[in-house]
Design a protein around this motif. Structure first.
Motif, PDB file in Angstrom:
ATOM      1  N   PHE A 115      31.765  21.262  15.273  1.00 30.10           N
ATOM      2  CA  PHE A 115      32.292  22.301  16.155  1.00 30.10           C
ATOM      3  C   PHE A 115      33.731  22.629  15.771  1.00 30.10           C
ATOM      4  O   PHE A 115      34.507  21.748  15.394  1.00 30.10           O
ATOM      5  CB  PHE A 115      32.248  21.838  17.614  1.00 30.10           C
ATOM      6  CG  PHE A 115      30.851  21.670  18.162  1.00 30.10           C
ATOM      7  CD1 PHE A 115      30.226  22.713  18.848  1.00 30.10           C
ATOM      8  CD2 PHE A 115      30.164  20.484  17.982  1.00 30.10           C
ATOM      9  CE1 PHE A 115      28.937  22.562  19.337  1.00 30.10           C
ATOM     10  CE2 PHE A 115      28.871  20.319  18.475  1.00 30.10           C
ATOM     11  CZ  PHE A 115      28.265  21.361  19.160  1.00 30.10           C
ATOM     12  N   THR A 116      34.079  23.918  15.914  1.00 27.56           N
ATOM     13  CA  THR A 116      35.444  24.364  15.642  1.00 27.56           C
ATOM     14  C   THR A 116      35.811  25.477  16.599  1.00 27.56           C
ATOM     15  O   THR A 116      34.927  26.245  17.041  1.00 27.56           O
ATOM     16  CB  THR A 116      35.583  24.855  14.181  1.00 27.56           C
ATOM     17  OG1 THR A 116      36.960  25.127  13.906  1.00 27.56           O
ATOM     18  CG2 THR A 116      34.777  26.130  13.939  1.00 27.56           C
ATOM     19  N   PRO A 117      37.094  25.572  16.997  1.00 25.04           N
ATOM     20  CA  PRO A 117      37.488  26.709  17.829  1.00 25.04           C
ATOM     21  C   PRO A 117      37.172  28.023  17.127  1.00 25.04           C
ATOM     22  O   PRO A 117      37.175  28.099  15.886  1.00 25.04           O
ATOM     23  CB  PRO A 117      39.000  26.520  18.001  1.00 25.04           C
ATOM     24  CG  PRO A 117      39.213  25.054  17.810  1.00 25.04           C
ATOM     25  CD  PRO A 117      38.207  24.632  16.780  1.00 25.04           C
ATOM     26  N   GLN A 118      36.906  29.054  17.903  1.00 23.08           N
ATOM     27  CA  GLN A 118      36.549  30.346  17.305  1.00 23.08           C
ATOM     28  C   GLN A 118      37.617  30.798  16.307  1.00 23.08           C
ATOM     29  O   GLN A 118      38.798  30.876  16.665  1.00 23.08           O
ATOM     30  CB  GLN A 118      36.391  31.405  18.409  1.00 23.08           C
ATOM     31  CG  GLN A 118      36.032  32.782  17.854  1.00 23.08           C
ATOM     32  CD  GLN A 118      35.768  33.794  18.948  1.00 23.08           C
ATOM     33  OE1 GLN A 118      35.131  33.477  19.936  1.00 23.08           O
ATOM     34  NE2 GLN A 118      36.271  35.004  18.768  1.00 23.08           N
ATOM     35  N   PRO A 119      37.228  31.087  15.075  1.00 24.36           N
ATOM     36  CA  PRO A 119      38.199  31.559  14.074  1.00 24.36           C
ATOM     37  C   PRO A 119      38.790  32.914  14.471  1.00 24.36           C
ATOM     38  O   PRO A 119      38.143  33.709  15.161  1.00 24.36           O
ATOM     39  CB  PRO A 119      37.355  31.691  12.804  1.00 24.36           C
ATOM     40  CG  PRO A 119      36.142  30.866  13.045  1.00 24.36           C
ATOM     41  CD  PRO A 119      35.888  30.934  14.509  1.00 24.36           C
ATOM     42  N   GLU A 120      40.006  33.143  14.030  1.00 21.88           N
ATOM     43  CA  GLU A 120      40.652  34.437  14.311  1.00 21.88           C
ATOM     44  C   GLU A 120      40.044  35.524  13.418  1.00 21.88           C
ATOM     45  O   GLU A 120      39.650  35.259  12.314  1.00 21.88           O
ATOM     46  CB  GLU A 120      42.158  34.341  14.060  1.00 21.88           C
ATOM     47  CG  GLU A 120      42.830  33.290  14.926  1.00 21.88           C
ATOM     48  CD  GLU A 120      42.763  33.614  16.410  1.00 21.88           C
ATOM     49  OE1 GLU A 120      42.628  34.819  16.736  1.00 21.88           O
ATOM     50  OE2 GLU A 120      42.827  32.683  17.221  1.00 21.88           O
ATOM     51  N   THR A 145      30.248  36.230  12.954  1.00 14.58           N
ATOM     52  CA  THR A 145      29.575  35.439  11.926  1.00 14.58           C
ATOM     53  C   THR A 145      29.361  36.216  10.624  1.00 14.58           C
ATOM     54  O   THR A 145      29.046  35.623   9.600  1.00 14.58           O
ATOM     55  CB  THR A 145      28.225  34.915  12.441  1.00 14.58           C
ATOM     56  OG1 THR A 145      27.395  36.024  12.844  1.00 14.58           O
ATOM     57  CG2 THR A 145      28.429  33.999  13.648  1.00 14.58           C
ATOM     58  N   ALA A 146      29.560  37.522  10.658  1.00 11.86           N
ATOM     59  CA  ALA A 146      29.447  38.311   9.430  1.00 11.86           C
ATOM     60  C   ALA A 146      30.589  38.007   8.469  1.00 11.86           C
ATOM     61  O   ALA A 146      30.442  38.159   7.256  1.00 11.86           O
ATOM     62  CB  ALA A 146      29.431  39.803   9.761  1.00 11.86           C
ATOM     63  N   ASN A 147      31.731  37.578   9.010  1.00 10.72           N
ATOM     64  CA  ASN A 147      32.923  37.386   8.184  1.00 10.72           C
ATOM     65  C   ASN A 147      33.434  35.952   8.135  1.00 10.72           C
ATOM     66  O   ASN A 147      34.239  35.613   7.276  1.00 10.72           O
ATOM     67  CB  ASN A 147      34.043  38.295   8.702  1.00 10.72           C
ATOM     68  CG  ASN A 147      33.685  39.763   8.637  1.00 10.72           C
ATOM     69  OD1 ASN A 147      33.299  40.254   7.584  1.00 10.72           O
ATOM     70  ND2 ASN A 147      33.798  40.467   9.757  1.00 10.72           N
ATOM     71  N   LYS A 148      33.005  35.125   9.064  1.00  8.75           N
ATOM     72  CA  LYS A 148      33.454  33.729   9.111  1.00  8.75           C
ATOM     73  C   LYS A 148      32.261  32.808   8.862  1.00  8.75           C
ATOM     74  O   LYS A 148      31.136  33.140   9.205  1.00  8.75           O
ATOM     75  CB  LYS A 148      34.082  33.409  10.480  1.00  8.75           C
ATOM     76  CG  LYS A 148      35.182  34.374  10.907  1.00  8.75           C
ATOM     77  CD  LYS A 148      36.402  34.292  10.014  1.00  8.75           C
ATOM     78  CE  LYS A 148      37.499  35.235  10.494  1.00  8.75           C
ATOM     79  NZ  LYS A 148      38.686  35.178   9.616  1.00  8.75           N
ATOM     80  N   LYS A 149      32.511  31.652   8.293  1.00  7.86           N
ATOM     81  CA  LYS A 149      31.425  30.725   7.949  1.00  7.86           C
ATOM     82  C   LYS A 149      31.057  29.856   9.153  1.00  7.86           C
ATOM     83  O   LYS A 149      31.133  28.624   9.112  1.00  7.86           O
ATOM     84  CB  LYS A 149      31.831  29.888   6.747  1.00  7.86           C
ATOM     85  CG  LYS A 149      31.967  30.701   5.462  1.00  7.86           C
ATOM     86  CD  LYS A 149      32.278  29.824   4.279  1.00  7.86           C
ATOM     87  CE  LYS A 149      32.415  30.650   3.003  1.00  7.86           C
ATOM     88  NZ  LYS A 149      31.189  31.377   2.637  1.00  7.86           N
ATOM     89  N   VAL A 150      30.684  30.529  10.237  1.00  8.15           N
ATOM     90  CA  VAL A 150      30.311  29.844  11.465  1.00  8.15           C
ATOM     91  C   VAL A 150      29.033  30.447  12.025  1.00  8.15           C
ATOM     92  O   VAL A 150      28.639  31.558  11.668  1.00  8.15           O
ATOM     93  CB  VAL A 150      31.429  29.931  12.536  1.00  8.15           C
ATOM     94  CG1 VAL A 150      32.665  29.163  12.099  1.00  8.15           C
ATOM     95  CG2 VAL A 150      31.764  31.379  12.873  1.00  8.15           C
ATOM     96  N   ALA A 151      28.414  29.699  12.925  1.00  8.87           N
ATOM     97  CA  ALA A 151      27.307  30.179  13.748  1.00  8.87           C
ATOM     98  C   ALA A 151      27.728  29.983  15.202  1.00  8.87           C
ATOM     99  O   ALA A 151      28.658  29.224  15.494  1.00  8.87           O
ATOM    100  CB  ALA A 151      26.030  29.406  13.439  1.00  8.87           C
ATOM    101  N   THR A 152      27.044  30.671  16.110  1.00 10.05           N
ATOM    102  CA  THR A 152      27.380  30.521  17.530  1.00 10.05           C
ATOM    103  C   THR A 152      26.259  29.761  18.238  1.00 10.05           C
ATOM    104  O   THR A 152      25.087  30.097  18.079  1.00 10.05           O
ATOM    105  CB  THR A 152      27.596  31.891  18.192  1.00 10.05           C
ATOM    106  OG1 THR A 152      26.454  32.723  17.987  1.00 10.05           O
ATOM    107  CG2 THR A 152      28.824  32.575  17.607  1.00 10.05           C
TER     108      THR A 152
END
Length: 223
Positions: free
Chosen positions: A218-223, A168-175
């Motif tokens: 929801f989105t699959p985990q980004p690479e 989450t430090a580099n992608k615009k997602v939360a878990t």
């Protein structure tokens, strides 16, 4: 006490691996500092043994490990023999995978807010609580956990947290709750809908809610 987002303080200490300056030791890496009430105590021995067992997984993630206990270096070195014997770690006494900081006067424990006021040693001094600090490469505090001296920690959870923090430090997602590496993530509420296709090429699924609001994305985990 250090708060989330604060610059974590630098310090120079004696350890089971010699004297270290914290900033120099972690330069450019993630780091975990976790504290313990005392050497030769049962719960602490299980914890340090478990971290030694997991050390290769933390190393794979670029995480430097540091333990702290309120006893001296020679005591730490003797204790490591017990930890190695108890744990499943392949490391021996001479190549124990991380240093144990000596904090006999509890100076660092007090500075970092690690004291458990309800648990005292034989001399009546407060024991160090079971704190966990995760520090980012820029030397700011990313996460803190504080357990009482009587409760051992789950280091598989701490490994999971590292995965979340680094993602989450580099992608615009939360878990989401109970997320594990490889699982679906959630698009941050701050991401505008028009930016979704560009940022999340794997696609986004929106769960319909009774409120009619489209915030459960929801989105699959980004690479």
């Amino acid at each position: 006490m250090v708060n989330l987002g604060d610059k974590f303080p630098d310090f120079e200490v004696d350890t089971s691996k010699g004297k270290i300056k914290f900033y120099e030791a972690i330069e450019g890496n993630w780091a975990i500092l976790f504290s313990h009430p005392a050497d030769y105590t049962p719960v602490c021995t299980t914890e340090l043994g478990r971290v030694a067992e997991l050390a290769p997984k933390f190393e794979k993630r670029g995480v430097k490990l540091f333990a702290l206990s309120c006893d001296g270096v020679e005591s730490h070195k003797g204790w490591i023999k017990d930890i190695v014997d108890y744990s499943k770690s392949e490391s021996g006494e001479s190549d124990f995978p991380y240093p144990i900081i000596a904090d006999e006067k509890r100076e660092l424990a007090v500075k970092l807010g690690m004291i458990d006021p309800d648990e005292k040693d034989a001399q009546g001094l407060p024991l160090t609580a079971r704190a966990v600090f995760i520090i980012g490469p820029e030397k700011t505090l990313k996460l803190s956990l504080l357990y009482p001296a009587t409760t051992g920690r789950n280091f598989d959870e701490i490994l999971r947290v590292v995965d979340s923090l680094q993602l989450t430090a580099n992608k615009k997602v939360a878990t989401p709750a109970d997320w594990k590496a490889g699982g679906d993530c959630m698009v941050l509420p701050t991401v505008k809908q028009e930016d979704v296709p560009k940022l999340f090429p794997k696609g986004v699924t929106v769960k319909e809610m009774p409120s009619g609001k489209s915030y459960m994305r929801f989105t699959p985990q980004p690479e």
